[in-house]
Write a protein that holds these residues in place. Structure first.
Motif, PDB file in Angstrom:
ATOM      1  N   UNK A   1       0.858  -1.185   0.000  1.00 57.25           N
ATOM      2  CA  UNK A   1       0.000   0.000   0.000  1.00 57.25           C
ATOM      3  C   UNK A   1       0.889   1.229   0.000  1.00 57.25           C
ATOM      4  N   UNK A   2       0.272   2.369  -0.169  1.00 55.41           N
ATOM      5  CA  UNK A   2       1.009   3.625  -0.216  1.00 55.41           C
ATOM      6  C   UNK A   2       0.590   4.516   0.928  1.00 55.41           C
ATOM      7  N   UNK A   3       1.393   5.562   1.144  1.00 55.27           N
ATOM      8  CA  UNK A   3       1.192   6.480   2.256  1.00 55.27           C
ATOM      9  C   UNK A   3       1.726   7.842   1.842  1.00 55.27           C
ATOM     10  N   UNK A   4       1.029   8.896   2.234  1.00 53.08           N
ATOM     11  CA  UNK A   4       1.594  10.245   2.199  1.00 53.08           C
ATOM     12  C   UNK A   4       1.493  10.784   3.615  1.00 53.08           C
ATOM     13  N   UNK A   5       2.488  11.597   4.013  1.00 51.02           N
ATOM     14  CA  UNK A   5       2.519  12.038   5.405  1.00 51.02           C
ATOM     15  C   UNK A   5       3.350  13.299   5.592  1.00 51.02           C
ATOM     16  N   UNK A   6       2.973  14.059   6.613  1.00 47.95           N
ATOM     17  CA  UNK A   6       3.799  15.135   7.141  1.00 47.95           C
ATOM     18  C   UNK A   6       3.549  15.174   8.656  1.00 47.95           C
ATOM     19  N   UNK A   7       3.945  16.222   9.335  1.00 46.51           N
ATOM     20  CA  UNK A   7       3.823  16.264  10.790  1.00 46.51           C
ATOM     21  C   UNK A   7       2.383  16.299  11.302  1.00 46.51           C
ATOM     22  N   UNK A   8       1.465  16.758  10.479  1.00 51.75           N
ATOM     23  CA  UNK A   8       0.087  16.929  10.957  1.00 51.75           C
ATOM     24  C   UNK A   8      -0.876  15.839  10.507  1.00 51.75           C
ATOM     25  N   UNK A   9      -0.540  15.133   9.435  1.00 56.59           N
ATOM     26  CA  UNK A   9      -1.477  14.142   8.904  1.00 56.59           C
ATOM     27  C   UNK A   9      -0.740  13.063   8.122  1.00 56.59           C
ATOM     28  N   UNK A  10      -1.431  11.930   7.994  1.00 53.02           N
ATOM     29  CA  UNK A  10      -0.932  10.827   7.170  1.00 53.02           C
ATOM     30  C   UNK A  10      -2.139  10.103   6.604  1.00 53.02           C
TER      31      UNK A  10
ATOM     32  N   UNK B   1       5.421  15.576  -7.255  1.00 52.95           N
ATOM     33  CA  UNK B   1       6.718  15.090  -7.712  1.00 52.95           C
ATOM     34  C   UNK B   1       7.799  16.154  -7.526  1.00 52.95           C
ATOM     35  N   UNK B   2       9.038  15.716  -7.438  1.00 53.26           N
ATOM     36  CA  UNK B   2      10.208  16.604  -7.344  1.00 53.26           C
ATOM     37  C   UNK B   2      10.191  17.489  -6.101  1.00 53.26           C
ATOM     38  N   UNK B   3       9.741  16.951  -4.975  1.00 61.88           N
ATOM     39  CA  UNK B   3       9.754  17.652  -3.677  1.00 61.88           C
ATOM     40  C   UNK B   3       8.933  18.931  -3.674  1.00 61.88           C
ATOM     41  N   UNK B   4       7.890  19.001  -4.489  1.00 58.30           N
ATOM     42  CA  UNK B   4       7.125  20.237  -4.598  1.00 58.30           C
ATOM     43  C   UNK B   4       6.029  20.370  -3.541  1.00 58.30           C
ATOM     44  N   UNK B   5       5.564  19.301  -2.959  1.00 55.66           N
ATOM     45  CA  UNK B   5       4.478  19.380  -1.986  1.00 55.66           C
ATOM     46  C   UNK B   5       4.973  19.434  -0.552  1.00 55.66           C
ATOM     47  N   UNK B   6       4.015  19.393   0.383  1.00 49.02           N
ATOM     48  CA  UNK B   6       4.358  19.462   1.804  1.00 49.02           C
ATOM     49  C   UNK B   6       4.335  18.088   2.476  1.00 49.02           C
ATOM     50  N   UNK B   7       4.285  17.015   1.680  1.00 53.08           N
ATOM     51  CA  UNK B   7       4.180  15.669   2.240  1.00 53.08           C
ATOM     52  C   UNK B   7       5.192  14.719   1.612  1.00 53.08           C
ATOM     53  N   UNK B   8       5.571  13.736   2.403  1.00 52.48           N
ATOM     54  CA  UNK B   8       6.415  12.638   1.947  1.00 52.48           C
ATOM     55  C   UNK B   8       5.566  11.566   1.307  1.00 52.48           C
ATOM     56  N   UNK B   9       6.128  10.852   0.365  1.00 53.54           N
ATOM     57  CA  UNK B   9       5.490   9.678  -0.215  1.00 53.54           C
ATOM     58  C   UNK B   9       6.186   8.443   0.346  1.00 53.54           C
ATOM     59  N   UNK B  10       5.412   7.379   0.553  1.00 59.37           N
ATOM     60  CA  UNK B  10       5.999   6.140   1.062  1.00 59.37           C
ATOM     61  C   UNK B  10       5.285   4.930   0.493  1.00 59.37           C
ATOM     62  N   UNK B  11       6.018   3.826   0.460  1.00 60.23           N
ATOM     63  CA  UNK B  11       5.469   2.509   0.148  1.00 60.23           C
ATOM     64  C   UNK B  11       5.467   1.733   1.455  1.00 60.23           C
TER      65      UNK B  11
END
Length: 112
Positions: free
Chosen positions: A20-29, A50-60
């Motif tokens: 599954x996938x995940x997006x996350x930052x300090x306030x939400x995931x 893509x290319x570090x443009x958003x405020x969230x990390x991507x994860x598998x």
């Protein structure tokens, strides 16, 4: 931290070899199916681009591992703290013993 995607987690972890996938930052995931692209998820407070443009990390997420992709704005320590918040939540508790990887490196070894 607001962690969502319980339906995806419940459906996935019962399957052997799940992914599954995940997006996350300090306030939400948010956990979601692997068939959806990270950039296509729209959750208030979370924006992965893509290319570090958003405020969230991507994860598998797969059995035993949460693997975060590189993001220029996130240091190792910041990723460790975010991962700790995710696995401390009821939705992310299933991954409390998982290893945490970032940029191909192990930040937190598996506790099993």
């Amino acid at each position: 931290m607001n962690v969502t995607g319980l339906e995806c987690v419940e459906e996935s972890i019962d399957q052997e070899g799940y992914l599954m996938k995940l997006i996350a930052n300090e306030t939400a995931a948010h956990f979601f199916p692997y068939t959806t692209e990270h950039r296509d998820i729209r959750i208030s407070g979370l924006n992965y681009e893509d290319d570090s443009a958003g405020n969230a990390l991507a994860a598998m997420v797969k059995p035993g591992v949460i693997e975060f992709r590189h993001h220029q704005a996130f240091s190792d320590q910041r990723v460790r703290e975010i991962a700790a918040r995710i696995v401390a939540s009821p939705v992310g508790d299933f991954a409390s013993s998982f290893s945490i990887h970032y940029q191909g490196r192990i930040l937190v070894p598996s506790s099993s």
